[in-house]
Motif scaffolding. Structure first.
Motif, PDB file in Angstrom:
ATOM      1  N   MET A 150     -33.064   5.441  16.574  1.00  0.00           N
ATOM      2  CA  MET A 150     -34.105   4.450  16.777  1.00  0.00           C
ATOM      3  C   MET A 150     -33.867   3.787  18.135  1.00  0.00           C
ATOM      4  O   MET A 150     -32.757   3.377  18.443  1.00  0.00           O
ATOM      5  CB  MET A 150     -34.050   3.416  15.643  1.00  0.00           C
ATOM      6  N   LYS A 151     -34.915   3.691  18.913  1.00  0.00           N
ATOM      7  CA  LYS A 151     -34.784   3.083  20.232  1.00  0.00           C
ATOM      8  C   LYS A 151     -34.602   1.580  20.102  1.00  0.00           C
ATOM      9  O   LYS A 151     -34.940   0.977  19.078  1.00  0.00           O
ATOM     10  CB  LYS A 151     -36.001   3.411  21.077  1.00  0.00           C
ATOM     11  N   ARG A 152     -34.076   1.000  21.157  1.00  0.00           N
ATOM     12  CA  ARG A 152     -33.717  -0.411  21.144  1.00  0.00           C
ATOM     13  C   ARG A 152     -34.905  -1.318  20.792  1.00  0.00           C
ATOM     14  O   ARG A 152     -34.790  -2.209  19.954  1.00  0.00           O
ATOM     15  CB  ARG A 152     -33.139  -0.795  22.501  1.00  0.00           C
ATOM     16  N   ARG A 153     -36.041  -1.103  21.404  1.00  0.00           N
ATOM     17  CA  ARG A 153     -37.207  -1.956  21.155  1.00  0.00           C
ATOM     18  C   ARG A 153     -37.683  -1.825  19.706  1.00  0.00           C
ATOM     19  O   ARG A 153     -37.993  -2.818  19.046  1.00  0.00           O
ATOM     20  CB  ARG A 153     -38.326  -1.598  22.112  1.00  0.00           C
ATOM     21  N   ALA A 154     -37.708  -0.604  19.204  1.00  0.00           N
ATOM     22  CA  ALA A 154     -38.130  -0.372  17.821  1.00  0.00           C
ATOM     23  C   ALA A 154     -37.130  -0.997  16.846  1.00  0.00           C
ATOM     24  O   ALA A 154     -37.524  -1.576  15.833  1.00  0.00           O
ATOM     25  CB  ALA A 154     -38.269   1.116  17.547  1.00  0.00           C
ATOM     26  N   ARG A 155     -35.850  -0.877  17.172  1.00  0.00           N
ATOM     27  CA  ARG A 155     -34.813  -1.475  16.313  1.00  0.00           C
ATOM     28  C   ARG A 155     -34.944  -2.996  16.295  1.00  0.00           C
ATOM     29  O   ARG A 155     -34.849  -3.637  15.240  1.00  0.00           O
ATOM     30  CB  ARG A 155     -33.425  -1.071  16.793  1.00  0.00           C
TER      31      ARG A 155
END
Length: 71
Positions: free
Chosen positions: A1-6
């Protein structure tokens, strides 16, 4: 999971904790909140997992529906 989505995911989860009323009911005691979550996780590892999930899912859906009607 990418940082922004996380980050978005974690914010949404925090919102659910707040929306449930647990923050006020526990006087924002992080140890109590974490203890509640640990207890729920332990229940989900037990033999009554399916029953707990069914009960909590029903309650959650009902609470979401009630929140929508309150708008």
């Amino acid at each position: 999971m990418k940082r922004r989505a996380r980050t978005r995911h974690l914010i949404e989860l925090g919102g659910l904790v707040a929306k449930s009323g647990l923050v006020e009911l526990t006087d924002d005691d992080r140890a109590v909140l974490f203890g509640l979550l640990v207890d729920a996780a332990a229940r989900l590892q037990g033999e009554h997992r399916d029953q707990a999930l069914t009960l909590w899912r029903r309650r959650g859906r009902r609470a979401f529906a009630e929140a929508e009607t309150d708008l």
